[in-house]
Design a protein around this motif. Sequence first.
Motif, PDB file in Angstrom:
ATOM      1  N   LYS A 124     -50.424  88.190   1.435  1.00  0.00           N
ATOM      2  CA  LYS A 124     -50.869  89.441   2.044  1.00  0.00           C
ATOM      3  C   LYS A 124     -49.669  90.229   2.570  1.00  0.00           C
ATOM      4  N   ALA A 125     -48.743  89.536   3.172  1.00  0.00           N
ATOM      5  CA  ALA A 125     -47.566  90.202   3.722  1.00  0.00           C
ATOM      6  C   ALA A 125     -46.759  90.872   2.617  1.00  0.00           C
ATOM      7  N   ARG A 126     -46.621  90.192   1.483  1.00  0.00           N
ATOM      8  CA  ARG A 126     -45.876  90.776   0.376  1.00  0.00           C
ATOM      9  C   ARG A 126     -46.581  92.010  -0.175  1.00  0.00           C
ATOM     10  N   LEU A 127     -47.945  91.934  -0.233  1.00  0.00           N
ATOM     11  CA  LEU A 127     -48.706  93.056  -0.774  1.00  0.00           C
ATOM     12  C   LEU A 127     -48.544  94.318   0.067  1.00  0.00           C
ATOM     13  N   ILE A 128     -48.419  94.145   1.376  1.00  0.00           N
ATOM     14  CA  ILE A 128     -48.299  95.322   2.250  1.00  0.00           C
ATOM     15  C   ILE A 128     -46.836  95.655   2.523  1.00  0.00           C
TER      16      ILE A 128
ATOM     17  N   ALA B  20     -44.647  93.749   4.036  1.00  0.00           N
ATOM     18  CA  ALA B  20     -44.130  93.228   5.301  1.00  0.00           C
ATOM     19  C   ALA B  20     -43.069  92.179   5.026  1.00  0.00           C
TER      20      ALA B  20
END
Length: 230
Positions: A147-151, A153
């Motif tokens: 999720k962090a990579r997708l946004i 972050a």
Amino acid sequence: MATPVSLSVPASRPPTMQTINDTAGLSAILDQLRASQAWQNANNQSTAVEQVQHGSEAPSVAALLSQLNPIQAVSQPVASVPATAQPDIRYLTFQQALPKLSQLDSAVLAAIQQLKRDQEKLERDLFAERVAIRTKYEAKVTVAQNKARLIGANGVSKHEAEMISRAYEKELKQFDTERALLAWEQLVAKQQSALAQLNVPVMFPTTERTDRERQQRVMHVVEGLLPHSV
């Protein structure tokens, strides 16, 4: 003449001529005479009666006995000697238990071997369940990283990482106290009862630390007696 009573406890000493002439002590003398094997033998001989009467104006003991009502002999029951009490094998010391361990037969050892297999299976199951908890939270960390990579972050946020970590520690602690330790205590109690029924020394259900330490020492020796093939 009435037959003297044969008492179960012999007199401490035979009557003397002086005590026979003592009227006040006559009752005690009669008791002694009744218990005296020597008097019973002498009572059947006329010479013995003459010796008792010689030199005395008091009535002879034989004459006094003839005036008594016949007394029925009472046989005293012989108290049975209790067998030596055997020590309780539950409370033997480790050293006292060792000779008895060498006497365990093959059937007992086979039953203990099965208990060992059951314990090993429980250990594998608990370990697998614990690993499953860790795997579940490792997956949560992987999802958070994706999720962090997708946004865009820079990794998982500190807040989310702490939440995952606290949840993991809480579930792991709950598993240890409510699942693993409880299952282990139940297994120990089951083993103690089974081993007690097999007459294995020092084995009985207990939670006392000193008793369990003694049991562990004994079981360490017993494991060395088990066949190596499972």
